[in-house]
Design a protein around this motif. Structure first.
Motif, mmCIF file in Angstrom:
data_model
loop_
_atom_site.group_PDB
_atom_site.id
_atom_site.type_symbol
_atom_site.label_atom_id
_atom_site.label_comp_id
_atom_site.label_asym_id
_atom_site.label_seq_id
_atom_site.Cartn_x
_atom_site.Cartn_y
_atom_site.Cartn_z
ATOM 1 N N ALA A 20 -1.815 -34.625 -62.871
ATOM 2 C CA ALA A 20 -3.192 -35.300 -62.637
ATOM 3 C C ALA A 20 -2.989 -36.618 -63.185
ATOM 4 O O ALA A 20 -2.010 -36.822 -64.132
ATOM 5 N N PRO A 21 -3.453 -37.409 -62.772
ATOM 6 C CA PRO A 21 -3.412 -38.996 -63.098
ATOM 7 C C PRO A 21 -3.966 -39.178 -64.484
ATOM 8 O O PRO A 21 -4.896 -38.458 -65.084
ATOM 9 N N ARG A 22 -3.157 -39.966 -65.154
ATOM 10 C CA ARG A 22 -3.237 -40.240 -66.669
ATOM 11 C C ARG A 22 -4.567 -41.215 -66.886
ATOM 12 O O ARG A 22 -5.266 -41.047 -67.883
ATOM 13 N N THR A 23 -4.784 -42.005 -66.034
ATOM 14 C CA THR A 23 -5.869 -42.977 -66.174
ATOM 15 C C THR A 23 -7.214 -42.646 -65.413
ATOM 16 O O THR A 23 -7.088 -41.785 -64.487
ATOM 17 N N SER A 29 -10.132 -42.266 -58.421
ATOM 18 C CA SER A 29 -9.618 -42.404 -57.066
ATOM 19 C C SER A 29 -9.252 -41.145 -56.291
ATOM 20 O O SER A 29 -9.434 -40.919 -55.021
ATOM 21 N N LEU A 30 -8.620 -40.288 -57.168
ATOM 22 C CA LEU A 30 -8.157 -38.959 -56.639
ATOM 23 C C LEU A 30 -9.443 -37.905 -56.121
ATOM 24 O O LEU A 30 -9.343 -37.255 -55.194
ATOM 25 N N VAL A 31 -10.479 -37.983 -57.065
ATOM 26 C CA VAL A 31 -11.558 -37.354 -56.768
ATOM 27 C C VAL A 31 -12.415 -37.901 -55.485
ATOM 28 O O VAL A 31 -12.610 -37.185 -54.422
ATOM 29 N N ALA A 32 -12.433 -39.156 -55.539
ATOM 30 C CA ALA A 32 -12.791 -39.882 -53.934
ATOM 31 C C ALA A 32 -12.015 -39.443 -52.853
ATOM 32 O O ALA A 32 -12.655 -39.466 -51.712
ATOM 33 N N ALA A 36 -13.432 -37.422 -49.720
ATOM 34 C CA ALA A 36 -13.180 -37.670 -48.374
ATOM 35 C C ALA A 36 -12.394 -37.002 -47.504
ATOM 36 O O ALA A 36 -12.523 -36.892 -46.191
ATOM 37 N N ALA A 37 -11.316 -36.561 -48.053
ATOM 38 C CA ALA A 37 -10.398 -35.680 -47.220
ATOM 39 C C ALA A 37 -11.190 -34.448 -46.845
ATOM 40 O O ALA A 37 -11.013 -33.861 -45.533
ATOM 41 N N LEU A 38 -11.988 -33.616 -47.420
ATOM 42 C CA LEU A 38 -12.693 -32.495 -47.077
ATOM 43 C C LEU A 38 -13.851 -33.113 -46.093
ATOM 44 O O LEU A 38 -14.013 -32.198 -44.855
ATOM 45 N N LEU A 39 -14.400 -34.155 -46.395
ATOM 46 C CA LEU A 39 -15.425 -34.643 -45.164
ATOM 47 C C LEU A 39 -14.716 -34.928 -43.984
ATOM 48 O O LEU A 39 -15.056 -34.540 -42.863
ATOM 49 N N CYS A 184 -7.309 -45.972 -46.494
ATOM 50 C CA CYS A 184 -8.615 -47.151 -46.867
ATOM 51 C C CYS A 184 -9.450 -46.688 -48.100
ATOM 52 O O CYS A 184 -9.942 -47.462 -48.845
ATOM 53 N N THR A 185 -9.848 -45.367 -48.122
ATOM 54 C CA THR A 185 -10.590 -44.953 -49.042
ATOM 55 C C THR A 185 -10.081 -45.100 -50.412
ATOM 56 O O THR A 185 -10.652 -45.508 -51.353
ATOM 57 N N TYR A 186 -9.004 -44.458 -50.506
ATOM 58 C CA TYR A 186 -8.118 -44.626 -51.809
ATOM 59 C C TYR A 186 -7.773 -46.062 -52.201
ATOM 60 O O TYR A 186 -8.141 -46.214 -53.505
#
Length: 459
Positions: A20-23, A29-32, A36-39, A184-186
């Protein structure tokens, strides 16, 4: 077995936690990216299903069009079904089977196994379509000849390889587009979150540079987004509280130093006097008594000031007989001979503990001892709202321009007057008196010298 499963779950959880990202920026960004990947997955699957259905529909339309064209060459007007010869027989007969009452009249050359699929489809009758894999993907459709009740049926076949290739191309294109969109989303999410969090980084850097005590800068004075405005206000409140606590800590330290100076000086003086030359047992006992009284006074001072710092002076129980307390205080302070202590009768009592009364009057007496020329008078008397204690001396008095700052901590009228002092005694006396519901005031109309009035609730 359960222990092994538990360890396995713990190991997987720890592994995912390390990934998991620390920041906060990375997590958002991971949530977005995940959203987006699921969509994109749902949209890609839906698009390709619709595209394949559309391509299959186009193939069926082409097969039925060919079947209708072939049906025009079938003569059903007589007693038997005949296939008429046309100039485009080679084109029309490609992958075409013609049946009459279930009997195969005509088939394409080298049909092989595909004829069995066409026979099965013709045996079911009506308009039907099936997909078969005979040396490649093929689509077969049956079309009855509508003229009369001859039972004639045309079956046509079409190679689906071009359609499958188109579907695969669409799938690859949509996957490539998904990858580009997710990238691009990330990137845009990280950029947007980074810009959104820039004020937070700025506030963090500012908080690191600022001093809670010396700096007057505050977050609420700067322009921030609405979400951070509340955070800035909260941080300002915390900084103000820290500043107040540090100021109170410095004030308490200064007050303790100021108040402990006198008993410490007594202890040092007695020790120096005792060590200068041999003393008798009575003199040694007297020295020990003075040191013990000074130490007890120091303890009382510490307890009183610490109790006031905790807010305990507001509710401290007890009463003090004013005259005995004042006389005991003058003994501790080594009062000069020109001091007089008087009180009106009957005996007066103040509604504060004796130790607190001593701490209120002690700075006033110390100032009087320091500046008086030949006379110091302490007089206690009753008042309609309590009791009063006047401390009067015939010294130079307080300069009128300085009277407004007389009770400000750290302020002295003339720091170079040759007298020691930190300007903390009078503010301490007033603060302790107010904490007990009283007051310490200066009478500017008294001349010559100075007159301070201590007002306290009656006991």
């Amino acid at each position: 077995m359960s222990g092994t499963c538990h360890r396995l779950r713990s190991a997987v959880t720890a592994f995912l936690h390390r990934l998991a990202p620390r920041t906060l920026r990375g997590r958002l960004s991971l949530v977005a990216l995940t959203t987006a990947a699921l969509l994109m997955l749902v949209l890609t699957v839906a698009f390709n299903v619709v595209a394949q259905h559309r391509l299959q529909h186009q193939a069926d339309d082409e097969l039925r069009t060919r079947a209708a064209a072939v049906a025009t060459t079938v003569d059903t007007t007589g007693t038997t079904v005949r296939v008429l010869e046309t100039s485009n027989d080679a084109l029309l007969d490609a992958n075409v089977w013609i049946y009459a009452d279930g009997r195969l009249l005509e088939e394409p050359p080298n049909a092989g196994r595909l004829t069995r699929v066409a026979d099965a489809l013709a045996g079911r009758g009506g308009r039907r379509c099936v997909t078969a894999d005979v040396d490649g993907p093929l689509r077969l459709c049956s079309q009855p000849v509508s003229a009369g009740n001859s039972g004639a049926l045309v079956v046509t076949a079409l190679d689906l390889s071009p359609y499958r290739s188109s579907a695969d191309t669409l799938l690859l294109g949509s996957l490539a587009l998904d990858v580009v969109m997710l990238t691009c989303t990330y990137a845009l999410t990280r950029l947007a979150v980074g810009r959104a969090l820039r004020p937070v980084r700025t506030m963090t850097d500012q908080a690191t540079r600022w001093s809670a005590v010396t700096s007057e800068e505050r977050f609420g004075r700067m322009r921030h987004p609405a979400e951070l405005a509340g955070l800035g206000t909260s941080l300002d409140a915390i900084l103000d509280r820290i500043r107040t606590l540090l100021r109170h800590e410095r004030q308490l330290t200064g007050e303790l130093s100021h108040e402990l100076r006198t008993p410490l000086s007594r202890i040092i003086a007695e020790l120096d006097w005792w060590r200068t030359r041999p003393r008798t047992a009575d003199q040694t006992h007297a020295t020990h008594k003075v040191i013990a009284e000074a130490a007890q006074s120091m303890r009382t001072i510490c307890d009183t000031l610490l109790d006031d710092a905790r807010g305990g002076a507001l509710t401290a129980p007890g009463t003090a007989e004013i005259l005995p307390t004042l006389r005991r205080l003058t003994e501790v302070l080594d009062a000069p001979d020109h001091l007089t202590v008087t009180a009106d009768s009957p005996p007066l009592e103040a509604g504060v503990p004796p130790a607190l009364l001593e701490r209120i009057v002690s700075p006033l007496l110390s100032n009087a001892f320091r500046y008086a020329r030949s006379k110091i008078a302490v007089h206690a008397y009753g008042a309609p709202d309590g009791v009063r204690v006047d401390v009067i001396d015939d010294g130079p008095g307080v300069p009128p321009p300085f009277a407004g700052r007389l009770f400000h901590p750290g302020q002295r009228a003339d720091p170079g007057d040759g007298h020691s002092g930190a300007g903390l005694g009078l503010p301490l006396a007033r603060r302790l008196a107010r904490s007990a519901g009283g007051e310490v005031t200066y009478d500017p109309g008294h001349t010559p010298g100075a007159r301070f009035v201590v007002s306290l609730p009656a006991g």
